[in-house]
Design a protein around this motif. Sequence first.
Motif, short mmCIF file in Angstrom:
data_model
loop_
_atom_site.label_atom_id
_atom_site.label_comp_id
_atom_site.label_asym_id
_atom_site.label_seq_id
_atom_site.Cartn_x
_atom_site.Cartn_y
_atom_site.Cartn_z
N ASP A 119 -9.07 17.34 -6.27
CA ASP A 119 -7.82 17.37 -7.28
C ASP A 119 -7.43 15.96 -8.22
OD1 ASP A 119 -7.10 20.27 -5.63
OD2 ASP A 119 -6.40 18.69 -3.97
N SER A 120 -7.70 14.74 -8.55
CA SER A 120 -7.25 14.64 -9.34
C SER A 120 -7.43 14.52 -10.98
CB SER A 120 -8.04 13.35 -9.15
OG SER A 120 -9.20 13.42 -9.39
N ARG A 121 -7.14 14.26 -11.62
CA ARG A 121 -7.28 14.26 -12.84
C ARG A 121 -8.33 13.45 -13.60
NH1 ARG A 121 -3.89 14.90 -17.99
NH2 ARG A 121 -4.66 16.55 -19.27
N ILE A 122 -9.26 13.15 -14.43
CA ILE A 122 -10.47 12.53 -14.65
C ILE A 122 -10.64 12.51 -16.12
CG2 ILE A 122 -12.21 11.82 -14.54
CD1 ILE A 122 -12.88 13.43 -11.73
N TYR A 174 -9.93 12.15 -28.81
CA TYR A 174 -9.16 10.71 -28.31
C TYR A 174 -7.50 11.17 -28.83
CZ TYR A 174 -12.85 7.79 -26.53
OH TYR A 174 -13.57 6.98 -25.79
N GLU A 175 -7.25 11.69 -29.88
CA GLU A 175 -6.09 11.93 -30.66
C GLU A 175 -5.23 12.82 -29.66
OE1 GLU A 175 -8.69 12.05 -32.50
OE2 GLU A 175 -9.14 9.99 -33.07
N GLN A 176 -6.05 13.91 -29.17
CA GLN A 176 -5.44 14.40 -29.09
C GLN A 176 -4.92 14.80 -27.39
OE1 GLN A 176 -8.57 17.24 -28.86
NE2 GLN A 176 -7.72 18.99 -31.01
N LEU A 177 -5.53 13.46 -26.24
CA LEU A 177 -5.56 13.65 -24.85
C LEU A 177 -4.17 13.28 -24.38
CD1 LEU A 177 -8.08 10.78 -25.15
CD2 LEU A 177 -8.37 13.09 -23.54
N ALA A 178 -4.03 13.94 -23.77
CA ALA A 178 -2.48 13.39 -23.09
C ALA A 178 -2.47 13.62 -21.78
CB ALA A 178 -2.04 14.82 -23.20
N GLY A 179 -1.52 12.32 -21.50
CA GLY A 179 -1.91 12.03 -19.95
C GLY A 179 -0.65 12.76 -18.82
N PRO A 180 -0.66 12.49 -17.97
CA PRO A 180 -1.29 11.63 -17.30
C PRO A 180 -2.56 11.65 -16.51
CG PRO A 180 0.37 12.81 -16.00
CD PRO A 180 0.90 13.14 -16.43
N ALA A 200 -5.61 5.67 -26.44
CA ALA A 200 -3.68 4.97 -26.65
C ALA A 200 -3.29 4.01 -25.79
CB ALA A 200 -3.21 6.36 -27.00
N PRO A 201 -2.84 3.79 -25.60
CA PRO A 201 -2.25 2.60 -24.27
C PRO A 201 -1.65 3.13 -23.57
CG PRO A 201 -2.12 0.88 -26.48
CD PRO A 201 -1.94 2.55 -27.27
N ALA A 202 -0.95 4.69 -24.04
CA ALA A 202 0.05 5.22 -23.58
C ALA A 202 -0.13 5.65 -22.70
CB ALA A 202 0.97 5.56 -24.51
N ASP A 207 -0.56 2.91 -11.70
CA ASP A 207 -0.74 3.83 -10.52
C ASP A 207 -2.13 4.76 -11.19
OD1 ASP A 207 0.95 3.40 -8.96
OD2 ASP A 207 2.00 5.02 -10.15
N ILE A 208 -2.62 4.57 -12.08
CA ILE A 208 -4.10 4.87 -12.94
C ILE A 208 -5.45 4.15 -12.43
CG2 ILE A 208 -4.47 3.69 -14.89
CD1 ILE A 208 -5.16 6.03 -16.52
N ALA A 209 -6.66 4.68 -12.21
CA ALA A 209 -7.70 3.93 -11.66
C ALA A 209 -8.24 3.82 -12.83
CB ALA A 209 -8.57 4.79 -10.46
N ILE A 210 -9.40 2.87 -13.12
CA ILE A 210 -9.97 2.18 -14.13
C ILE A 210 -11.14 2.46 -14.08
CG2 ILE A 210 -9.88 0.88 -16.33
CD1 ILE A 210 -8.03 2.72 -16.88
N TYR A 211 -11.95 2.49 -14.28
CA TYR A 211 -13.71 2.43 -13.90
C TYR A 211 -14.34 2.36 -15.18
CZ TYR A 211 -17.88 2.01 -11.03
OH TYR A 211 -18.81 1.46 -10.38
N ASP A 212 -14.80 0.69 -15.43
CA ASP A 212 -15.65 1.01 -16.64
C ASP A 212 -17.54 0.21 -15.56
OD1 ASP A 212 -16.71 0.01 -18.74
OD2 ASP A 212 -15.97 -1.64 -19.49
#
Length: 273
Positions: A119-122, A174-180, A200-202, A207-212
Amino acid sequence: MDRYLVFGHPVRHSKSPFIHTLFARQTQQELEYGLAEPAVDEFAQALRTFFDQGGKGCNVTVPFKEQAFALVDRLSPRAKRAGAVNTIKLTNDGVLLGDNTDGAGLVADLKSHGVTLADSRILLLGAGGAARGALAPLLAELPSELVIANRTHTKAQQLAAEFHDLGPVTAQTYEQLAGPFDLVINSTSASLQGELPPLAPALIHTDIAIYDMMYGASDTAFISWAKQHGARQTMDGLGMLVEQAAEAFTVWRGIRPGTKQVLRELKRNLGVI
Ligand code: NDP
């Protein structure tokens, strides 16, 4: 003694021998694990020679994963989906079985960090080999949405179309991306050059998880950037490296090694802790 190795170019700095030697010790398996760095056009011959001389299995890394896909006798379903092979096993009936454990390794590592995928938005950045390998295992975790963004947008579109039957996956620029987003996975190789994907930094929030998927002795460029913009949970690809190796070891030996202690020892070896 049963022989395994990793094929890559360059491969001298690979941590796979370190990891598999620890797995073997831990599970009391008698095996040796080495490195092979054939010239790019000599991989097929080197692979054949290794198995002709009694090799039991190997890992395959950059730039040979697609060649390995074409060279094996049989493919696992996940290797077929990934379009690449990172693990080869010589079966008892003499068949070279090609598998891909990268995506399973990523999901196992995310779970070990307590990241919820259902149920998460990835958001998946990049549409190369690593992204392709990750898609089926990620979609199997039933996210509410999986968005792929890539510098070359057509490649993201192609991937989304190819995996559409497995779940709610779309491609956006990348320009189209809309959070969260709940989770951002960087599968681009931008960090290798110390560069950043144009995100975009916004889109970064506390609460976001970041994986590299990349890793190193210090924070990758992407992780540093995400931290600067407020991300509290950041993870690099070292855990994925250990988890994909554990999955490969299980394919070869039929016994699953524990990964926690090995990851700790690897971090110590790299000077991270
Ligand atoms: P590929 O070369 O197949 O794909 C690279 C991707 O990165 C492409 O989508 C490319 O976009 C994108 N990219 C490259 N540079 C930039 C940039 N400056 N800005 C934006 N996007 C960029 O590589 P892989 O998929 O095989 O590997 C990707 C990363 O994952 C590597 O860093 C690799 O080390 C890591 N990895 C880690 C693993 C682990 O166990 N931790 C396992 C496998 C991979 P475009 O299509 O436009 O060229």
